[in-house]
Design a protein around this motif. Structure first.
Motif, PDB file in Angstrom:
ATOM      1  N   ILE A  67       0.863  -1.183   0.000  1.00 12.74           N
ATOM      2  CA  ILE A  67       0.000   0.000   0.000  1.00 12.74           C
ATOM      3  C   ILE A  67       0.899   1.232   0.000  1.00 12.74           C
ATOM      4  O   ILE A  67       1.663   1.457   0.945  1.00 12.74           O
ATOM      5  N   LEU A  68       0.800   2.006  -1.035  1.00 11.97           N
ATOM      6  CA  LEU A  68       1.689   3.156  -1.185  1.00 11.97           C
ATOM      7  C   LEU A  68       1.121   4.428  -0.576  1.00 11.97           C
ATOM      8  O   LEU A  68       1.870   5.254  -0.035  1.00 11.97           O
ATOM      9  N   ASN A  69      -0.193   4.620  -0.656  1.00 15.55           N
ATOM     10  CA  ASN A  69      -0.810   5.858  -0.202  1.00 15.55           C
ATOM     11  C   ASN A  69      -1.848   5.563   0.866  1.00 15.55           C
ATOM     12  O   ASN A  69      -2.648   4.638   0.725  1.00 15.55           O
ATOM     13  N   PHE A  70      -1.860   6.369   1.921  1.00  9.13           N
ATOM     14  CA  PHE A  70      -2.906   6.235   2.928  1.00  9.13           C
ATOM     15  C   PHE A  70      -4.153   6.999   2.495  1.00  9.13           C
ATOM     16  O   PHE A  70      -5.259   6.474   2.555  1.00  9.13           O
ATOM     17  N   ARG A  71      -3.964   8.208   2.021  1.00  9.65           N
ATOM     18  CA  ARG A  71      -5.097   8.955   1.469  1.00  9.65           C
ATOM     19  C   ARG A  71      -5.166   8.660  -0.019  1.00  9.65           C
ATOM     20  O   ARG A  71      -4.173   8.747  -0.731  1.00  9.65           O
ATOM     21  N   LEU A  72      -6.343   8.282  -0.490  1.00  5.05           N
ATOM     22  CA  LEU A  72      -6.479   7.782  -1.859  1.00  5.05           C
ATOM     23  C   LEU A  72      -6.184   8.835  -2.913  1.00  5.05           C
ATOM     24  O   LEU A  72      -5.738   8.506  -4.013  1.00  5.05           O
ATOM     25  N   SER A  73      -6.407  10.097  -2.607  1.00  6.91           N
ATOM     26  CA  SER A  73      -6.326  11.136  -3.635  1.00  6.91           C
ATOM     27  C   SER A  73      -4.931  11.682  -3.870  1.00  6.91           C
ATOM     28  O   SER A  73      -4.711  12.398  -4.848  1.00  6.91           O
ATOM     29  N   ASP A  74      -3.967  11.394  -3.008  1.00  8.00           N
ATOM     30  CA  ASP A  74      -2.631  11.965  -3.178  1.00  8.00           C
ATOM     31  C   ASP A  74      -1.596  11.089  -2.472  1.00  8.00           C
ATOM     32  O   ASP A  74      -1.917  10.055  -1.900  1.00  8.00           O
ATOM     33  N   GLY A  81       2.144   0.232   4.131  1.00  6.72           N
ATOM     34  CA  GLY A  81       1.183  -0.774   4.546  1.00  6.72           C
ATOM     35  C   GLY A  81       1.132  -1.943   3.583  1.00  6.72           C
ATOM     36  O   GLY A  81       1.764  -1.919   2.517  1.00  6.72           O
ATOM     37  N   LEU A  82       0.362  -2.953   3.962  1.00  3.02           N
ATOM     38  CA  LEU A  82       0.202  -4.153   3.155  1.00  3.02           C
ATOM     39  C   LEU A  82      -1.251  -4.595   3.172  1.00  3.02           C
ATOM     40  O   LEU A  82      -1.929  -4.482   4.200  1.00  3.02           O
ATOM     41  N   GLN A  83      -1.716  -5.084   2.035  1.00  4.87           N
ATOM     42  CA  GLN A  83      -2.992  -5.785   1.986  1.00  4.87           C
ATOM     43  C   GLN A  83      -2.687  -7.266   1.921  1.00  4.87           C
ATOM     44  O   GLN A  83      -1.970  -7.727   1.031  1.00  4.87           O
ATOM     45  N   LEU A  84      -3.220  -8.020   2.877  1.00  4.38           N
ATOM     46  CA  LEU A  84      -2.864  -9.424   3.028  1.00  4.38           C
ATOM     47  C   LEU A  84      -3.993 -10.331   2.560  1.00  4.38           C
ATOM     48  O   LEU A  84      -5.162 -10.093   2.872  1.00  4.38           O
ATOM     49  N   ASP A 139       6.620  -7.417   2.912  1.00  8.48           N
ATOM     50  CA  ASP A 139       6.060  -8.758   2.750  1.00  8.48           C
ATOM     51  C   ASP A 139       5.840  -9.377   4.125  1.00  8.48           C
ATOM     52  O   ASP A 139       6.370  -8.895   5.142  1.00  8.48           O
ATOM     53  N   VAL A 140       5.067 -10.450   4.156  1.00  4.85           N
ATOM     54  CA  VAL A 140       4.850 -11.245   5.365  1.00  4.85           C
ATOM     55  C   VAL A 140       5.218 -12.689   5.036  1.00  4.85           C
ATOM     56  O   VAL A 140       4.654 -13.282   4.109  1.00  4.85           O
ATOM     57  N   ASN A 189     -15.308 -11.587   5.009  1.00  6.91           N
ATOM     58  CA  ASN A 189     -16.099 -11.236   3.830  1.00  6.91           C
ATOM     59  C   ASN A 189     -15.188 -10.977   2.651  1.00  6.91           C
ATOM     60  O   ASN A 189     -14.152 -10.318   2.784  1.00  6.91           O
ATOM     61  N   PHE A 190     -15.570 -11.444   1.478  1.00  5.84           N
ATOM     62  CA  PHE A 190     -14.730 -11.274   0.294  1.00  5.84           C
ATOM     63  C   PHE A 190     -14.659  -9.819  -0.150  1.00  5.84           C
ATOM     64  O   PHE A 190     -13.717  -9.419  -0.846  1.00  5.84           O
ATOM     65  N   PHE A 191     -15.641  -8.984   0.224  1.00  5.74           N
ATOM     66  CA  PHE A 191     -15.633  -7.594  -0.219  1.00  5.74           C
ATOM     67  C   PHE A 191     -14.904  -6.681   0.765  1.00  5.74           C
ATOM     68  O   PHE A 191     -14.868  -5.468   0.573  1.00  5.74           O
ATOM     69  N   GLN A 192     -14.342  -7.240   1.837  1.00  7.71           N
ATOM     70  CA  GLN A 192     -13.502  -6.464   2.739  1.00  7.71           C
ATOM     71  C   GLN A 192     -12.058  -6.929   2.610  1.00  7.71           C
ATOM     72  O   GLN A 192     -11.772  -7.898   1.901  1.00  7.71           O
ATOM     73  N   SER A 193     -11.156  -6.225   3.306  1.00  4.92           N
ATOM     74  CA  SER A 193      -9.728  -6.502   3.157  1.00  4.92           C
ATOM     75  C   SER A 193      -9.043  -6.586   4.511  1.00  4.92           C
ATOM     76  O   SER A 193      -9.456  -5.936   5.478  1.00  4.92           O
ATOM     77  N   THR A 194      -7.977  -7.382   4.548  1.00  2.00           N
ATOM     78  CA  THR A 194      -7.079  -7.396   5.699  1.00  2.00           C
ATOM     79  C   THR A 194      -5.939  -6.437   5.407  1.00  2.00           C
ATOM     80  O   THR A 194      -5.106  -6.687   4.533  1.00  2.00           O
TER      81      THR A 194
END
Length: 345
Positions: A48-55, A68-71, A117-118, A331-336
């Motif tokens: 995850i490169l950006n915390f705020r999506l717009s910049d 950050g990381l999406q696992l 990475d994990v 839930n498949f539509f949420q993220s870790t």
């Protein structure tokens, strides 16, 4: 296995063939079973490169977004993370899920400390209780928070509002469950809105040797979060001001003793949100109602999910970091998500 020399001449050929087949099909010994049942799992980590999506902003008040990381993992039971603690090296961590599974893994970082990475991940159930049954089938369910002190790990169970102590093994597994006796007051919390946050008081705190517990949404008569100090087999209660539609989901202490509280707003009828409040150490006392300074608040315009786990760690150079993890509710539509910030003030 070896046989006496000349065994072919002693046994008929058919008998020898039958014995050989039995050897091949026989159950493996303990060492082989251990390898076959290894709990190590594979995790796919997307950066995850950006915390705020717009910049690409990295500074948010006194917190600086490190990365950050999406696992993701196909392992059975992966997800639903509600509690997180990093080891002192800040590379290894342990996390608990709503289904009382324990994830231990190593966090790979680049030269700047950014998570990449994990790896070396293991996902294990909690050990059985004294009855011989798995804890999840023995009244202990919905693990919501974890803290670690040396070789001891403490886990808060929301359904019965109790805390259990375990021995933390070098491989990250937990053994030797000990129930910490329930106390008056805590037992009257809502089963699905009970103890959600738990943290051990620092050694230099006035409450050293005890732990703090905070209810998710079981409120007192004034509409504030009920919180408890458990120490020396005694319990005292205070409250934390409830603000907006946020529920308290985790907490940890900063160096110096101040408390960080993680809050989240999540549901079908509310806009998602995450908030971190800082509460002065000197404010925590029996019978008081306390509030805290908001360090960070983020909504739908930020890379967040159902944020439920918070950890405070200190680097070798003395810098303080805050690491968060989200509960995807399986839930498949949420993220870790794992998000990390540096406290710059």
């Amino acid at each position: 296995m070896s046989f006496p020399a000349g065994w072919k001449h002693i046994w008929p050929k058919k008998t020898a063939l039958l014995v050989l087949v039995c050897i091949v099909l026989a159950p493996m010994g303990p060492a082989s079973r251990t390898a076959a049942q290894s709990p190590e799992i594979s995790i796919l980590a997307a950066k995850i490169l950006n915390f705020r999506l717009s910049d690409t902003a990295s500074r948010f008040g006194v917190l600086e977004f490190v990365g950050g990381l999406q696992l993701q993992s196909d392992a059975k039971g992966f997800g639903g993370f509600s509690g997180l603690r990093l080891h002192p090296d800040r590379n290894h961590f342990i996390a608990v899920t709503d289904k009382c599974l324990v994830l231990s893994a190593r966090l790979v970082r680049d030269i700047t400390g950014t998570p990449l990475d994990v790896v070396e991940a293991n996902l294990r159930p909690l050990p059985v209780g004294r009855s011989g049954k798995p804890l999840a089938k023995n009244g202990y369910s919905d693990c919501e928070s974890i803290d670690v002190a040396g070789q001891n790990a403490f886990i808060a169970f929301e359904r019965n509002s109790e805390t259990g102590r375990f021995t933390l093994s070098p491989d990250g597994s937990l053994t030797d469950f000990t129930q910490l006796s329930p106390k008056p007051g805590i037992g009257r919390l809502d089963r699905n809105r009970g103890i959600e946050a738990m943290a051990l008081f620092p050694q230099d705190s006035a409450f050293a040797g005890g732990f703090l517990s905070i209810s998710e949404e079981t409120l007192n008569a004034e509409g504030n979060h009920r919180a408890f100090i458990t120490r020396n087999n005694e319990i005292s209660e205070f409250s934390i001001t409830r603000r907006d539609d946020y529920a308290i989901t985790d907490a940890d202490f900063l160096p110096g003793g101040d408390l960080l509280v993680l809050e989240r707003r999540f549901g079908l009828q509310v806009a998602p949100g995450m908030r971190i409040r800082r509460i002065a150490a000197s404010a925590i006392a029996q019978g008081v109602t306390i509030d805290g300074e908001v360090l960070l608040e983020a909504g739908i315009a930020y890379r967040i999910d159902n944020m439920e786990g918070l950890d405070v760690s200190v680097s070798e150079t003395g810098e303080t970091y805050v690491t968060l993890i989200s509960d995807d509710n399986f839930n498949f539509f949420q993220s870790t998500l794992m998000l990390e910030f540096k406290l710059v003030q």
